[in-house]
Design an enzyme around this catalytic site. Structure first.
Site, PDB file in Angstrom:
ATOM      1  N   PRO A  10     -93.143  11.098 -47.432  1.00 25.47           N
ATOM      2  CA  PRO A  10     -92.877  11.873 -48.642  1.00 25.47           C
ATOM      3  C   PRO A  10     -91.477  11.683 -49.196  1.00 25.47           C
ATOM      4  O   PRO A  10     -90.500  11.645 -48.450  1.00 25.47           O
ATOM      5  CB  PRO A  10     -93.099  13.308 -48.204  1.00 25.47           C
ATOM      6  CG  PRO A  10     -93.019  13.303 -46.735  1.00 25.47           C
ATOM      7  CD  PRO A  10     -93.471  11.954 -46.297  1.00 25.47           C
ATOM      8  N   ASN A  11     -91.413  11.574 -50.531  1.00 24.31           N
ATOM      9  CA  ASN A  11     -90.182  11.509 -51.302  1.00 24.31           C
ATOM     10  C   ASN A  11     -89.492  10.145 -51.241  1.00 24.31           C
ATOM     11  O   ASN A  11     -88.520   9.929 -51.964  1.00 24.31           O
ATOM     12  CB  ASN A  11     -89.188  12.609 -50.859  1.00 24.31           C
ATOM     13  CG  ASN A  11     -89.749  14.006 -51.043  1.00 24.31           C
ATOM     14  OD1 ASN A  11     -90.092  14.377 -52.159  1.00 24.31           O
ATOM     15  ND2 ASN A  11     -89.876  14.774 -49.968  1.00 24.31           N
ATOM     16  N   ARG A  30     -82.269   8.898 -56.667  1.00 24.71           N
ATOM     17  CA  ARG A  30     -81.675  10.205 -56.412  1.00 24.71           C
ATOM     18  C   ARG A  30     -81.041  10.278 -55.018  1.00 24.71           C
ATOM     19  O   ARG A  30     -81.409   9.533 -54.150  1.00 24.71           O
ATOM     20  CB  ARG A  30     -82.765  11.287 -56.505  1.00 24.71           C
ATOM     21  CG  ARG A  30     -83.262  11.363 -57.918  1.00 24.71           C
ATOM     22  CD  ARG A  30     -84.425  12.253 -58.159  1.00 24.71           C
ATOM     23  NE  ARG A  30     -84.743  12.136 -59.580  1.00 24.71           N
ATOM     24  CZ  ARG A  30     -84.073  12.749 -60.556  1.00 24.71           C
ATOM     25  NH1 ARG A  30     -83.090  13.576 -60.283  1.00 24.71           N
ATOM     26  NH2 ARG A  30     -84.392  12.549 -61.828  1.00 24.71           N
ATOM     27  N   TYR A  58     -79.178   7.927 -49.392  1.00 26.63           N
ATOM     28  CA  TYR A  58     -80.230   6.922 -49.219  1.00 26.63           C
ATOM     29  C   TYR A  58     -79.935   5.576 -49.898  1.00 26.63           C
ATOM     30  O   TYR A  58     -80.758   4.676 -49.836  1.00 26.63           O
ATOM     31  CB  TYR A  58     -81.559   7.482 -49.745  1.00 26.63           C
ATOM     32  CG  TYR A  58     -82.012   8.703 -48.990  1.00 26.63           C
ATOM     33  CD1 TYR A  58     -82.471   8.588 -47.671  1.00 26.63           C
ATOM     34  CD2 TYR A  58     -81.970   9.965 -49.555  1.00 26.63           C
ATOM     35  CE1 TYR A  58     -82.886   9.710 -46.967  1.00 26.63           C
ATOM     36  CE2 TYR A  58     -82.379  11.083 -48.863  1.00 26.63           C
ATOM     37  CZ  TYR A  58     -82.836  10.957 -47.567  1.00 26.63           C
ATOM     38  OH  TYR A  58     -83.233  12.055 -46.875  1.00 26.63           O
ATOM     39  N   ASN A  67     -91.765   5.161 -41.645  1.00 27.74           N
ATOM     40  CA  ASN A  67     -90.680   6.113 -41.895  1.00 27.74           C
ATOM     41  C   ASN A  67     -91.356   7.388 -42.355  1.00 27.74           C
ATOM     42  O   ASN A  67     -91.688   7.535 -43.526  1.00 27.74           O
ATOM     43  CB  ASN A  67     -89.743   5.589 -42.981  1.00 27.74           C
ATOM     44  CG  ASN A  67     -88.636   6.584 -43.274  1.00 27.74           C
ATOM     45  OD1 ASN A  67     -88.759   7.765 -42.940  1.00 27.74           O
ATOM     46  ND2 ASN A  67     -87.559   6.139 -43.914  1.00 27.74           N
ATOM     47  N   ALA A  96     -89.795  13.538 -44.049  1.00 27.51           N
ATOM     48  CA  ALA A  96     -89.791  14.930 -43.576  1.00 27.51           C
ATOM     49  C   ALA A  96     -90.912  15.222 -42.590  1.00 27.51           C
ATOM     50  O   ALA A  96     -90.780  16.126 -41.756  1.00 27.51           O
ATOM     51  CB  ALA A  96     -89.869  15.889 -44.762  1.00 27.51           C
ATOM     52  N   GLU A 150     -90.656   3.623 -35.384  1.00 33.94           N
ATOM     53  CA  GLU A 150     -90.213   4.673 -36.316  1.00 33.94           C
ATOM     54  C   GLU A 150     -88.853   4.279 -36.892  1.00 33.94           C
ATOM     55  O   GLU A 150     -87.934   3.945 -36.140  1.00 33.94           O
ATOM     56  CB  GLU A 150     -90.080   5.983 -35.531  1.00 33.94           C
ATOM     57  CG  GLU A 150     -89.693   7.188 -36.356  1.00 33.94           C
ATOM     58  CD  GLU A 150     -89.412   8.401 -35.461  1.00 33.94           C
ATOM     59  OE1 GLU A 150     -89.538   8.276 -34.210  1.00 33.94           O
ATOM     60  OE2 GLU A 150     -89.060   9.458 -35.999  1.00 33.94           O
ATOM     61  N   HIS A 167     -85.698   5.377 -39.767  1.00 28.92           N
ATOM     62  CA  HIS A 167     -85.092   6.309 -40.724  1.00 28.92           C
ATOM     63  C   HIS A 167     -83.916   5.621 -41.398  1.00 28.92           C
ATOM     64  O   HIS A 167     -83.133   4.929 -40.733  1.00 28.92           O
ATOM     65  CB  HIS A 167     -84.628   7.582 -40.037  1.00 28.92           C
ATOM     66  CG  HIS A 167     -85.744   8.333 -39.429  1.00 28.92           C
ATOM     67  ND1 HIS A 167     -86.609   9.101 -40.157  1.00 28.92           N
ATOM     68  CD2 HIS A 167     -86.185   8.401 -38.144  1.00 28.92           C
ATOM     69  CE1 HIS A 167     -87.535   9.608 -39.365  1.00 28.92           C
ATOM     70  NE2 HIS A 167     -87.303   9.204 -38.130  1.00 28.92           N
ATOM     71  N   ARG A 208     -77.168  14.856 -39.521  1.00 31.35           N
ATOM     72  CA  ARG A 208     -77.509  15.710 -40.663  1.00 31.35           C
ATOM     73  C   ARG A 208     -77.940  17.100 -40.171  1.00 31.35           C
ATOM     74  O   ARG A 208     -77.532  17.516 -39.111  1.00 31.35           O
ATOM     75  CB  ARG A 208     -78.614  15.026 -41.483  1.00 31.35           C
ATOM     76  CG  ARG A 208     -78.126  13.655 -42.045  1.00 31.35           C
ATOM     77  CD  ARG A 208     -79.182  12.941 -42.853  1.00 31.35           C
ATOM     78  NE  ARG A 208     -79.493  13.677 -44.083  1.00 31.35           N
ATOM     79  CZ  ARG A 208     -80.596  13.479 -44.817  1.00 31.35           C
ATOM     80  NH1 ARG A 208     -81.479  12.578 -44.443  1.00 31.35           N
ATOM     81  NH2 ARG A 208     -80.817  14.186 -45.905  1.00 31.35           N
TER      82      ARG A 208
END
Lengths: 146, 146, 146, 146, 146, 146, 146, 146, 146, 146, 146, 146
Positions: free
Chosen positions: K10-11, K18, K23, K74, K77, K98, K100, K107
């Protein structure tokens, strides 16, 4: 005459003979005699029971609890884990008062939590033998009011 | 004649007028009258104090505590976080008994923990106004024994 | 001349009279006298305040804090839960030093956590009255450097 | 003349060269010089030690600690987990003061807990190099009183 | 005309003068004026109270709360530990709305938990002064519906 | 002849000279002599090692561990956090017994947890020097059975 | 001749017949025989007791404990919650050693915590039947030293 | 030519000889050779360091870190508690990549938390020796982009 | 004309038909009509969206969020675990207000924590449908000020 | 014919007479009769046992468990702490099904955790007496398949 | 030719537009192009998938996963709570890596825990787009070795 | 004829093809056929639904749930975090039974907690496909009794 059960849990049969700095130097027999004398004054009848066995305490609660007018219980170490005794008190539905001789809140961490308290009317701790007398007077006061 | 302080914490001035299902329908004035009557029988003198202010309770403990022979305190909500009152009780070194009208162990989680208990002789909870009478009798019994 | 506030929290008015094994046998008056003498040597002016009331301490911080050049505070028991005093210190933005007479890290668990520390320059604990002198010297050293 | 050990833990050899926003821009050499000057004034003798090795710090504590009159230690990151250094301080029984340059209570969560504090006389944090001077003055003040 | 209490807790008297990045640059006086103007439009009467003292807030709640038609309270730091104010709100049984100027959920961990919320109708946070206006409009809307 | 390593961790070189109420008044040298005598009787060979350095203990385990027939280790304070020693014991795969002189379960909370135990055959604590003898006899008993 | 009680808790009567990968393939009878033989060599007398009932173990501790010179107890699953047995051991004040056949620290999480350990001299775990022999030798060694 | 440090923590000197099911059957020497070959292709220079001593790793980071262009570190067991190594990495301010041979998130609970990660650029785990190659390629890719 | 999105999460399509004691007896259609009427008065345009699918809500936020002037979201049960929706709100950077019909702080424990709040301007809960109107007025007030 | 044990724990002898809102109004005798009837249809033989004593339940499991083909157990309050019963079930290795009359997950927090479940095939809760019938049918279904 | 799935959660469709400080400023399209180019060099075939819907990701894993030779995911969330995606990865049994983009360990607290990691071969985080390239190279390296 | 919904959550479409050691080797189609056959015998009608999407399951519950007479749901991984499905079940108010094929209490820690259980009648786990049959029989038994 109203009947009150006085139930003492594990190791309280040793009262007066050991760890007298915490529990005082008077024995269970003397406790019962003191309470009997007070019960006589208050015109209440007492039945005494002590056991080191959780199962026996539950059996006793089942057998004598429903007909009794009140229960005074010092669950001793069972205070902290015996959900079975808690359920027994819930099940018989006779008003119950929890008593501890020492102040359980100024001793080891594990003694701070009672699994029994939530199903009792109230709790008395830290007053030595006098705590039982308080509980007895409380019941006598209620019975008088009925 | 021995002197005992009876100290009630925040919101207990509203006793008898609100939340009567939890705290009963008798007011603080009636509580004090009942206790005064009992004190008379027990030949003990009482001083009453109620405040919604933590600081005022500490000031009172400092002013009256050291000379008193015993203290009965219901710290109400302060029970659960006022380490300042706890320290005041430790500091004045007069024997203190903690009383709660309701059974704090069968209410919300946050009421299960008292920061006051470890510095008191003992705790009494769940017996309504009678809890104060128990505490008073306890002190009278001790004074008699001295 | 620079001005430093010396603020003491609940029960510290009893210094020197009780629990002298933990807090020493000198009273608050002696502490203030010792500090005044040292302040004279360091050419700094002191204002003393002690209260058992959280609200009064906040009021005092609001009233005297912004104009002061430094604050020495021993919040005593409020150390452990008074987010209101913490916010007052944040709000007035005067550099503040937290002092404790005893070593709070070798006492009860609840004394190990200060909610005040994160908004102070630093913390000094365990040195008795000398801790206040340390804080005072620190401020004098800073003022000298300005 | 009384002897005080000044022990600095891991990464403090880098003082003044890096992360100067947190630790200031003066180096370990300057710290030691400043302290030596102060020690001269206070008529106290200092021995300096810095190491990035836990074992070396313990060895040093064993070797120099028992004969010393006081110890000033900034255990740096070892503060938060070295029970071995803690035990060394307990074992040698020389009075020890814990110092931190920054305010460990306003930094990351893991820095809020010191396993060393409970075996020290006290803790000083957040005053930069001046914290060491405070500790030194404290010892000088004690020695004077003897 | 319906009466609503607007109660502000500790440090909110400093609004507009300090930490203006979090709380904005308008003062408590301006807040009250804005609310008074809105109240006039909504035909509701307001009573304002601010205190840094937990006890004074409880006293005010006892005195003015029962007769009021609604309460808007920003307990500030007391939000996070004042079970005494919580009990006061429960006791007076007047509908209460909790307001915070900043978004307490995007600040320090300790600000995420309100001990007051469970006894209020609802909570509004993060809208600056406008949050009070929201609460006021809510009450006006209810009163209209009665 | 079978070879057993006897490894002692930080501060155990001070045995017999300090904190003798906890650790007894006999030194490491006496411990080793007692064990050597017993080893002679059991026809087992011992190698002794003590260090205050985690890294040195790991190096020693790597160097002597694989060839040894058994390891007796008292990791002292490293017990509670040295995952590096734990991994070293796992890696060398020689049977290892963990020994503590005092009963770690009746001391501070942090001593109740061993990160070493899960990779040892077993743990012995609370028997003073005799604990090492127990471990030695255990190995001798095993070797006999092979 | 000194007397030592050997008490085994719940399910240990099944030793040797089930879960032999964890507990070995020798039964309780063989354990007792092995111990008896060793006791003969050490000139100590043993009394054996096994029960699946917490109450019976407490009764036995009360009856035989005070006169005994030492107690070896494997409380099995009661290890993890029987505060009643813990209190019994405290009450009788005879030195007690806790033994476990398996290494409780390399098994399920709940087995890592013993509520019994803090009132014993020490704990031995992970050595199979040999753990009982260790405990027995320990007592014999003490008695010899008297 | 850019220089990258390759630092391996405790017990990694045993690679290839033990626990080969977890760590594979190639040794540290082979790892270094493989990496050297790759470094040659990528036109990067490598310096290798392995130690079982936390202090030595910190000393090495201090000595070689500031001049290096990148650091690849597998802190092994120190991953989980060495705040001292963490602080060393923060202090030297050279970009650092954390590598683990095994997938630390599918092993024991204690291996799931790295105190080193927050001060590294990133973490690579679970890819055996190839994880070091990944980190090396990453640095080469960055250097190329400069 | 400014555009505001009104997004309702899972199960809110059932509003008014079920659990009316908690959520009231008016349906989602009525909510939207009420809000449209108010939007008309405030000269703001609304877009409504409801979904039981987390993915659809994120898609909608991506599609309509960046161009909108404000977002009112009641994430319903997603409030407590949808970090994906949280990230979507962070990503689109349009000011967002979180609304709950009931007071989530007086219901089950799991409802007390919102993972959405930290990325919103503020939160409104406990005011039924009126909470949406509050949020709408808030946006209108901001737009007016621009 | 296959034999299944039906074991009921503490307070279940009171079924049907008390707390009938939770447990229903039929007694243990009726439960057993219903199950016997069903067992007849399924051609399975049942043995019933109820006790308030943990020790007696363990003794029964030891005596009857190994020879039985299946066990249905409702441990009642022992569910939440009797690791001794858990170990007994593990030891006898007969397939066991855990049954609860009420849905333990919608009652008090302490009832949400069963220490027995991990050693059973499965758990059934919330279906009243029918839960025992489910378990019985399950065993019958298995036996049929053999 | 071996096939590798590249799945983004997601996102991540918003990449490059953004929150570019976290990112980076390159979009998903560019990521895929970069990876395609690398895949060409490595002679591996890629299939790309991005979705904001947990269910769609699971469906895709079911449909394409079993036939693929490797998966790069990835989960964004979903990393922190989607046990459903975790179970999907376990179910299809194709090796999964996995990735990221940012270092999740530096974070917010909630990003430190991945429920996906335990069922993957390994995890790569903190290297921006290069992390995907690392994963791809890893698979290519494996395929080559087969 | 009564209608029962049989809803299976994420990854259960893969039943019988993968992880057959945990979930058995029969597929979802066979499960449905077995249940259909049993439903025929019990004169109950079934509707089957499986989805990997939380939103689709909620939509289905909304669409079919209110008219159904009972719901059997195996939420699979959603069991542990989908408060949205929990709320959907609460909202539609049709009696619901939770089923799990494996014993969730003997698997990973995260599987021990169901957020769905508190809003169901009961839970059945650990009996493979037979668990669904148990639930079906339970409903049939209830319908018969109506």
């Amino acid at each position: 005459m109203s009947v009150i059960l006085v139930i003492n849990g594990p190791n309280l049969n040793l009262l007066g003979t050991r760890q007298t700095d915490i529990y005082g130097d008077k024995g269970l027999k003397e406790l019962n005699e003191e309470l009997s004398k007070l019960a006589g004054q208050l015109e209440v009848s007492l039945k005494f029971f002590q056991s080191n066995s959780e199962g026996d305490i539950i059996d006793y609660l089942h057998k004598e609890g429903p007909a009794a007018d009140g229960i005074i219980i010092n669950p001793a170490a069972f205070t902290h884990y015996s959900y079975a005794i808690r359920d027994a008190i819930s099940a018989i539905e006779t008003e119950t008062v929890e008593v501890h001789i020492s102040n359980i809140f100024s001793r080891e961490e594990f003694r701070h939590k009672s699994v029994i308290s939530p199903v009792c009317s109230g709790q008395i701790c830290g007053f030595g033998f006098y705590g039982y007398a308080m509980a007895l007077s409380y019941f006598a006061d209620i019975f008088k009011g009925k």
